[in-house]
Motif scaffolding. Structure first.
Motif: not given
Ligand code: NAD
Length: 302
Positions: A16, A37, A63, A161, A196, A198-199, A206
């Motif tokens: 994702s 994932d 994980d 966080y 941004v 996303t999920g 999860n």
């Molecule tokens: N979207 C935002 O606004 C934002 C901002 C700053 C940082 N981030 C960071 O970006 C990274 C990616 O997140 P995203 O925004 O794409 O969210 P997302 O939820 O779309 O994707 C995260 C993915 O990580 C997987 N995941 C969760 N726990 C896991 C585990 N224990 N082991 C393996 N996989 C696992 C989920 O299944 C998912 O597919 C994260 O580290 C998040 O903290 C996101």
């Protein structure tokens, strides 16, 4: 690293958001792609799509908080493709609320995924990459760790966080410095996105049962935190695909800090000035006082 074709990418959180978009770019660049994932259906869908793009794919359910599972990911990657060239330690989860309201399981879950997940990725893959660099002077490798602007700021009501993302910035800067002591062939970057779509706001999908408090209801601050992040993330204008592209651009240009919203750095500057002056931490809502007033009123309501 300027060339990606025929090289290997390992991407955690590949089902994702940023991870999936990075996998799409890696495939377009002609890389072998290791997709990791924890969410099986998301992993299956990603694998089907990336296989359809005509590159070699290794999907692994992992994980990232579990040392042995990341070690097995390393082993499987090495057996299939040899040492990877691009490692994206990106999987992460969100949890908000006032910092003293986190349960022990909240701390364990978020630190486990966001910090230990990155630590395991670095511990497992860096030695493999350094060994490949020693054997082959044309080998190049790059490790990108996903932190957040919450790794450079400490916005209120975002609890553990912030703690994990600050730690990922520290880990990544240390990795960069340590790598530069021993090689020119392997480098590192840290990705610091702002909000941004996303999920990420549905991270609890999860959360493992053993790290979930049975029957616990979210506190008021946690409900408010969830609503605020739903709004902020949902209304973000930069896309996950654009952020993933920034990661590849940074690798090409060997840039360490990767920002999705450079304007947000003004708040980092204020924080740095707080530290250096020194003066007490500035009001994070100085530019939008009505939001701060609403948050205080909601948290203080009887
Ligand atoms: N979207 C935002 O606004 C934002 C901002 C700053 C940082 N981030 C960071 O970006 C990274 C990616 O997140 P995203 O925004 O794409 O969210 P997302 O939820 O779309 O994707 C995260 C993915 O990580 C997987 N995941 C969760 N726990 C896991 C585990 N224990 N082991 C393996 N996989 C696992 C989920 O299944 C998912 O597919 C994260 O580290 C998040 O903290 C996101």
């Amino acid at each position: 690293m300027k060339n990606f074709k025929g090289r290997t990418a390992v991407i955690t959180g590949a089902g994702s958001g940023f991870g999936l978009e990075a996998a799409r770019i890696a495939a377009r660049e002609g890389m072998n792609v290791v997709l990791a994932d924890v969410q099986q259906d998301a992993l299956d869908n990603a694998a089907a799509e990336i296989v359809g793009m005509g590159v070699a794919v290794l999907p692994v359910r992992v994980d990232v908080s579990k040392a042995a599972e990341v070690e097995a990911l390393g082993e499987a990657t090495y057996q299939r493709f040899g040492a990877p060239h691009f490692v994206f330690n990106n999987a992460g989860v969100g949890a908000g609320g006032l910092i003293w309201e986190h349960t022990l399981k909240d701390w364990e879950w978020v630190i486990g995924v966001n910090l230990m997940g990155v630590a395991h990725g670095v511990r497992v893959f860096t030695p493999m990459m350094l060994e490949a660099a020693k054997k082959d002077p044309t080998y190049e490798g790059h490790i990108v760790n996903t932190a957040s602007m919450a790794g450079l700021l400490n916005p209120p009501n975002m609890g553990v966080y912030n703690v994990t993302k600050n730690a990922v910035v520290s880990l990544s800067e240390t990795l960069y410095q340590d790598l530069s002591l021993v090689t020119e062939q392997v480098s590192a970057s840290v990705l610091c996105p702002f909000f941004v779509p996303t999920g990420i706001t549905q991270s609890h999908r999860n959360r493992p049962d053993e790290l979930t408090e049975k029957g616990a209801k979210p506190t008021r601050s946690q409900l408010i935190g969830q609503a605020m992040s739903d709004k902020a993330v949902g209304s973000g204008k930069v896309t996950a695909a654009q952020v993933a592209q920034l990661v590849f651009d940074a690798m090409r240009e060997r840039r360490f800090y990767i920002y999705s919203h450079p304007k947000a750095l003004a708040s980092v500057q204020t924080r740095m000035e707080d530290i250096l002056t020194p003066r007490n931490p500035s009001d994070p809502f100085a530019g939008k006082p009505e939001i701060g007033a609403q948050l205080r009123a909601a948290l203080r309501a009887p």
